[in-house]
Write an enzyme that holds these catalytic residues in place. Structure first.
Site: not given
Ligand code: SF4
Lengths: 347, 80
Positions: B16-18
């Site tokens: 998942l970002c970041p």
């Protein structure tokens, strides 16, 4: 020679202004952002459909772009655990260890920025005296400087005039007179400064920069520790606390039920690792079961899930139970009536 | 190993970002200018964040596209 400063960039207005103030004085500034796992940025917006209309941008990157500086993002998820679990200075209102967190981040910035290959001269933060009741007070400013090891190489441009001169000021790397004396919770001076710099679009985090300041989130984290009998977490645990309804019918297991399509899709990503349930004949959410449910618990878990499906008014709903080993069984259950689901089960 | 035209690949699927951005950043640091790096990810946040990261660091995104469940972003490492 141009001096180099490393600025902590959270994505909020204060750190953006602090970096800008120093840049205006001809200092070369680069941004540093830490990913703790609790950050409110990015994916949390992407998960929920209702949040999709909002910006999905990473605020820290966006700030860097506005300022025209490089931003280095550092993954501190594992080291940060110790900050959350054992904060020497305690917690703020919820489970936010803000003072220890600041010390940790400034210390990391020091280690990173002063590495030979990076060669920075000082550190900049957007702290403002009195901005936060616990972590940003006049007494905490020297604590952060001292305990992080940065000492007088830590410059807070927004409130520098209320603090003793730091080395960058004494040596003339920056002009103290062109720094500020902001204090307290009033945001007007920051907004005026933003306007003077022509910065019009910025994030204004209400409580703080991370989920640990969120009452509901902190309650879920405390529940996780209590249920497991130890204060610890993995990255997946803290990600899952950001998503879905958490319903704990008994200490040894809980359900995480998607509230809408985006969350269901997010939970899908975890389905191979958890026992999970879904309705097989009517539309409904996905539920992960975290913990060690006994056989008898699965029926109740299925009833809870059925209650959130479109079959909630039916006499019986078919639920497929997917075990982590790949075995799937079907059970027919009566959806739990709202009155049968005690409020106390909602974590 | 990483001359121009030869592709490097970074598998950031499931992150998942970041985190995909951080992995991209850490990989790019080890690559020579001219290298092409294909980042494969699943979090749609990368469509925004990786180009933003490239812009602030002076690297170039040649394209980004969906490939079924995956997203592929091709980055050209530039002199910075
Ligand atoms: S709000 Fe969260 S990220 Fe911000 S200082 Fe407090 S603990 Fe750290």
């Amino acid at each position: 020679m141009t001096k180099k400063a490393v600025a902590l960039i959270s994505g909020g207005l204060d750190s953006m202004l602090a970096a800008k103030v120093v840049m205006e004085q001809g200092v070369h500034v680069e941004g540093l952002n830490f990913y703790t796992g609790f950050c409110v940025e990015g994916h949390t917006h992407a998960i929920r459909r209702k949040d999709r209309a909002k910006e999905k941008r990473n605020n820290a990157l966006w700030v860097a772009e506005q300022l025209g500086i490089p931003l280095h993002i550092i993954d501190v998820t594992s080291e940060y655990k110790d900050v959350v679990l054992n904060p020497k200075h305690g917690y703020g209102q919820h489970l936010n260890p803000c003072l220890d967190c600041k010390i940790f981040m400034v210390n990391k910035a020091l280690a990173w920025g002063f590495m030979d290959e990076h060669g920075f001269d000082f550190i900049v933060t957007g702290e403002v005296i009195g901005q936060r009741p616990k972590s940003q007070r006049k007494e905490t400013m020297p604590i952060v400087a001292r305990e992080s090891g940065a000492d007088d190489l830590l410059l807070r441009p927004l409130c520098a005039k209320n603090l003793p001169p730091t080395r960058p000021e004494r040596e003339g790397w920056v002009d103290r007179e062109a720094l500020f004396d902001f204090h307290g919770r009033n945001r007007k001076p920051q907004m005026a400064l933003a306007e003077a710099f022509g910065l019009t679009d910025y994030a204004q985090p209400a409580g703080g920069c991370c989920f640990l300041t969120d009452e509901r989130y902190a309650a879920k984290l405390a529940d996780l520790w209590e249920a497991r009998g130890e204060r610890d977490y993995e990255l997946d645990d803290i990600m899952l606390l950001k998503v879905g309804r958490h319903i704990r019918p008994a200490p040894h297991y809980k359900l995480i039920v998607g509230r809408e399509e985006g969350e269901n899709r997010f939970l899908e990503g975890y389905r191979k690792r958890f026992l999970h349930l879904r309705t097989s004949r009517v539309p409904g959410p996905l539920a992960l079961v975290d913990g060690t449910p006994a056989r008898d618990d699965i029926g109740l878990a299925a009833q809870v899930l059925a209650r959130y499906s479109q079959g909630r008014d039916e006499a019986e709903v078919e639920v497929s139970v997917h075990h982590p080993d790949g075995v799937v069984e079907l059970v027919n259950v009566a959806p739990l009536a709202p009155a049968e689901l005690p409020a106390a089960w909602h974590v | 190993m990483s001359d121009r035209g030869t592709g490097e690949r970074l598998d950031a699927r499931g992150l998942l970002c970041p985190l995909p951005v951080i992995r991209t950043q850490d990989r790019v640091r080890t690559l020579r200018p001219g290298t092409l790096l294909d980042v494969i990810a699943t979090d749609p946040g990368v469509l925004h964040d990786i180009p933003a990261w490239c812009r602030v660091h002076g690297h170039r995104v040649l394209f980004s596209r969906r490939e079924g469940e995956d997203i592929r972003i091709r980055v050209e490492v530039c002199e910075t």
